[in-house]
Design a protein around this motif. Structure first.
Motif, PDB file in Angstrom:
ATOM      1  N   ASP A 264      -6.197 -35.783  67.983  1.00 59.43           N
ATOM      2  CA  ASP A 264      -4.840 -36.182  68.368  1.00 59.43           C
ATOM      3  C   ASP A 264      -4.021 -35.028  68.926  1.00 59.43           C
ATOM      4  O   ASP A 264      -2.995 -35.253  69.579  1.00 59.43           O
ATOM      5  CB  ASP A 264      -4.109 -36.847  67.199  1.00 59.43           C
ATOM      6  CG  ASP A 264      -4.063 -35.979  65.948  1.00 59.43           C
ATOM      7  OD1 ASP A 264      -4.388 -34.778  66.022  1.00 59.43           O
ATOM      8  OD2 ASP A 264      -3.690 -36.514  64.879  1.00 59.43           O
TER       9      ASP A 264
ATOM     10  N   ILE B 245      -3.511 -35.489  72.892  1.00 59.66           N
ATOM     11  CA  ILE B 245      -2.531 -36.423  73.447  1.00 59.66           C
ATOM     12  C   ILE B 245      -1.135 -36.221  72.850  1.00 59.66           C
ATOM     13  O   ILE B 245      -0.138 -36.670  73.430  1.00 59.66           O
ATOM     14  CB  ILE B 245      -2.984 -37.876  73.245  1.00 59.66           C
ATOM     15  CG1 ILE B 245      -3.181 -38.199  71.761  1.00 59.66           C
ATOM     16  CG2 ILE B 245      -4.276 -38.134  74.012  1.00 59.66           C
ATOM     17  CD1 ILE B 245      -3.543 -39.653  71.490  1.00 59.66           C
ATOM     18  N   GLU B 246      -1.032 -35.522  71.707  1.00 51.18           N
ATOM     19  CA  GLU B 246       0.271 -35.317  71.069  1.00 51.18           C
ATOM     20  C   GLU B 246       0.870 -33.954  71.360  1.00 51.18           C
ATOM     21  O   GLU B 246       1.921 -33.608  70.810  1.00 51.18           O
ATOM     22  CB  GLU B 246       0.142 -35.524  69.561  1.00 51.18           C
ATOM     23  CG  GLU B 246      -0.193 -36.965  69.188  1.00 51.18           C
ATOM     24  CD  GLU B 246      -0.362 -37.180  67.691  1.00 51.18           C
ATOM     25  OE1 GLU B 246      -0.183 -36.193  66.939  1.00 51.18           O
ATOM     26  OE2 GLU B 246      -0.678 -38.309  67.279  1.00 51.18           O
TER      27      GLU B 246
ATOM     28  N   GLN C  95       3.201 -31.419  72.898  1.00 52.88           N
ATOM     29  CA  GLN C  95       4.552 -31.652  73.396  1.00 52.88           C
ATOM     30  C   GLN C  95       5.083 -30.447  74.140  1.00 52.88           C
ATOM     31  O   GLN C  95       4.853 -29.304  73.734  1.00 52.88           O
ATOM     32  CB  GLN C  95       5.515 -31.963  72.240  1.00 52.88           C
ATOM     33  CG  GLN C  95       5.212 -33.215  71.471  1.00 52.88           C
ATOM     34  CD  GLN C  95       6.274 -33.496  70.418  1.00 52.88           C
ATOM     35  OE1 GLN C  95       7.464 -33.340  70.672  1.00 52.88           O
ATOM     36  NE2 GLN C  95       5.847 -33.904  69.235  1.00 52.88           N
TER      37      GLN C  95
ATOM     38  N   LEU D 222       5.313 -35.879  75.360  1.00 47.15           N
ATOM     39  CA  LEU D 222       3.917 -35.810  74.959  1.00 47.15           C
ATOM     40  C   LEU D 222       3.009 -35.685  76.176  1.00 47.15           C
ATOM     41  O   LEU D 222       3.301 -36.222  77.246  1.00 47.15           O
ATOM     42  CB  LEU D 222       3.524 -37.057  74.172  1.00 47.15           C
ATOM     43  CG  LEU D 222       4.246 -37.302  72.842  1.00 47.15           C
ATOM     44  CD1 LEU D 222       3.780 -38.624  72.241  1.00 47.15           C
ATOM     45  CD2 LEU D 222       3.986 -36.167  71.868  1.00 47.15           C
TER      46      LEU D 222
ATOM     47  N   GLY E 113       0.047 -37.051  76.247  1.00 48.77           N
ATOM     48  CA  GLY E 113      -0.245 -38.474  76.348  1.00 48.77           C
ATOM     49  C   GLY E 113      -1.661 -38.824  76.767  1.00 48.77           C
ATOM     50  O   GLY E 113      -2.345 -38.058  77.445  1.00 48.77           O
TER      51      GLY E 113
ATOM     52  N   GLN F 247       2.415 -27.165  76.842  1.00 46.22           N
ATOM     53  CA  GLN F 247       3.085 -26.757  75.614  1.00 46.22           C
ATOM     54  C   GLN F 247       3.467 -25.273  75.662  1.00 46.22           C
ATOM     55  O   GLN F 247       3.646 -24.633  74.644  1.00 46.22           O
ATOM     56  CB  GLN F 247       2.184 -27.034  74.402  1.00 46.22           C
ATOM     57  CG  GLN F 247       2.973 -27.241  73.117  1.00 46.22           C
ATOM     58  CD  GLN F 247       2.215 -28.064  72.102  1.00 46.22           C
ATOM     59  OE1 GLN F 247       1.275 -28.757  72.418  1.00 46.22           O
ATOM     60  NE2 GLN F 247       2.631 -27.984  70.848  1.00 46.22           N
TER      61      GLN F 247
ATOM     62  N   ASP G  48      -0.800 -28.207  67.300  1.00 42.42           N
ATOM     63  CA  ASP G  48      -1.917 -28.803  66.574  1.00 42.42           C
ATOM     64  C   ASP G  48      -3.202 -28.460  67.314  1.00 42.42           C
ATOM     65  O   ASP G  48      -3.188 -28.186  68.522  1.00 42.42           O
ATOM     66  CB  ASP G  48      -1.745 -30.328  66.499  1.00 42.42           C
ATOM     67  CG  ASP G  48      -2.701 -30.973  65.492  1.00 42.42           C
ATOM     68  OD1 ASP G  48      -3.405 -30.231  64.782  1.00 42.42           O
ATOM     69  OD2 ASP G  48      -2.743 -32.216  65.427  1.00 42.42           O
TER      70      ASP G  48
END
Length: 410
Positions: free
Chosen positions: A338, A341-342, A344, A350, A352, A385, A391
């Motif tokens: 994840d 896609i997460e 930011q 996001l 996405g 980012q 993450d």
């Protein structure tokens, strides 16, 4: 380059260290008229090419690391094919490839199987097919020699790092397989960031006969315990698959192993899958993880969300289901965590799923090989980012019956 020259290098290699390789390669290559050898390896994030120790350019200046994305040597690495540059370019940084007459430097990728580990540069008087074949044969041997030496010294690990590594990352990188594997039926490529601070993401794969066994894990947290959780998951997966367990049994064993160690306070999500590389038949178990997707002829054709199980380590005792899907020749299977896609940007936008899928599809349309697609994807996510992921982000890309496999070798 004849077999005698290659054989001489191979014999000399037996009592050589990694640091000895540049001089040995230069000595034996010169016997075939290939001069001024330069050996570079890619850094961990594949952003730079780093020279093996003790090398100098034609002017006697020590070689320095160079960027992969903006150099001729980097072009050979990115495209997995020989590239020629003017000999006036004494470093590997030349701006444009050279197609004129006379001496030139030829850059050839170093491949461990189909995994890109660096580049080899040589000055040649001309570059007809016979000369390029000589340099390519030498590069193939040099790559094998580098691979055979790098596990017996810390020098290689020190070379390819640009900053200190967290303990969890140190452990996980030493457990995971190489990032790329291919044969005539399947291509597997993987990428993981943040390379130096990865906490709980991990991937694993092995080809046993006709069956490619795959796993991707995302352990709870971003600390050393997350790394340990992922380590238990990987070790348990390998143990049970080597004992003949199917994906459901392997997932249950991982669930029990993590729960026993952490007393049900830690968990990992994951996908465990088997792909029959002759038939394209895919089976998988989803343990609380984002579902894989299938790309076909430039579009997403399936999200494999028909089965779902609980994360591993919670010891809930709920049975997981087995999913089945028939791939078609040329299909691409994407497994991811994840963090992809997460991711930011500073405004909270996001990365996405749509942007992720679109990126991979566009690179496929451009004819970019799978390993280079993932390298560029990770760089794009990092840019989104602003260079620092909140993450772990891991991707495994599998091509079955891929029409582009010929691009992986020069």
């Amino acid at each position: 380059m004849d077999d005698g020259t290659l054989g001489g290098l191979l014999r000399a290699n037996h009592l050589a260290s990694l640091e000895d390789l540049p001089a040995l390669v230069a000595e034996h290559a010169a016997q075939a008229g290939l001069t001024h050898a330069m050996l570079y390896v890619a850094d961990l994030q594949q952003q730079f090419l780093v020279p093996l120790p003790g090398q100098c350019d034609e002017a006697g200046r020590p070689l320095e690391r160079i960027p992969i994305d903006t150099t001729v040597a980097g072009k050979a690495f990115r495209g997995v094919e020989p590239v020629q540059a003017r000999t006036a370019t004494t470093s590997a940084e030349g701006g444009e490839p050279f197609t004129g007459d006379g001496p030139r430097r030829v850059w050839v990728p170093l491949l461990d199987g189909t995994e890109r580990i660096g580049v080899l540069g040589m000055i040649v008087n001309h570059a007809d097919e016979a000369v390029l074949a000589q340099v390519s044969r030498l590069a193939a041997l040099v790559a094998l020699l580098v691979e055979s030496k790098r596990g017996y010294s810390d020098v290689y690990a020190q070379l390819v790092r640009t900053r200190p590594m967290a303990l969890s990352a140190e452990v996980l990188w030493n457990l995971m397989p190489g990032a790329t594997f291919a044969n005539d039926r399947v291509v597997v490529s993987a990428a993981l960031e943040p390379a130096y601070e990865v906490g709980g993401d991990a991937y694993d794969f092995a080809l046993n006969g006709d069956v490619l066994r795959l796993a991707i894990f995302d352990a709870m947290g971003h600390d050393t315990s997350a790394g340990l959780t992922a380590t238990i998951a990987m070790g348990c997966f390998r143990k049970h698959r080597r004992e003949g367990a199917d994906v459901l049994a392997a997932g249950d064993a991982i669930d029990e192993a993590i729960a026993d160690h952490f007393i049900a306070t830690r968990f990992a999500t994951g996908i465990l899958a088997d792909l029959n590389t002759r038939t394209g038949r895919l089976i998988w178990a989803n343990r609380g993880h984002p579902p894989p997707v299938v790309l076909r002829r430039g579009q997403m054709v399936a999200t494999l969300d028909g089965v779902f199980g609980t994360p591993m380590g919670l010891s809930l005792g709920l049975p997981a289901d087995l999913g089945r899907y028939q791939l078609e020749p040329g299909d691409r299977l994407l497994l991811y965590t994840d963090g992809v896609i997460e991711a930011q940007d500073p405004q909270g936008e996001l990365f996405g799923l749509d942007r992720f899928i679109d990126f991979v599809i566009r690179r496929e349309a451009d004819g970019v090989p799978a390993p280079e697609t993932l390298r560029r994807l990770i760089n794009t996510i990092l840019d989104h980012q602003h260079g620092w992921l909140q993450d772990d982000a891991t991707v495994v890309l599998v091509e079955w019956g891929a029409e582009q496999q010929h691009q992986l070798t020069p």
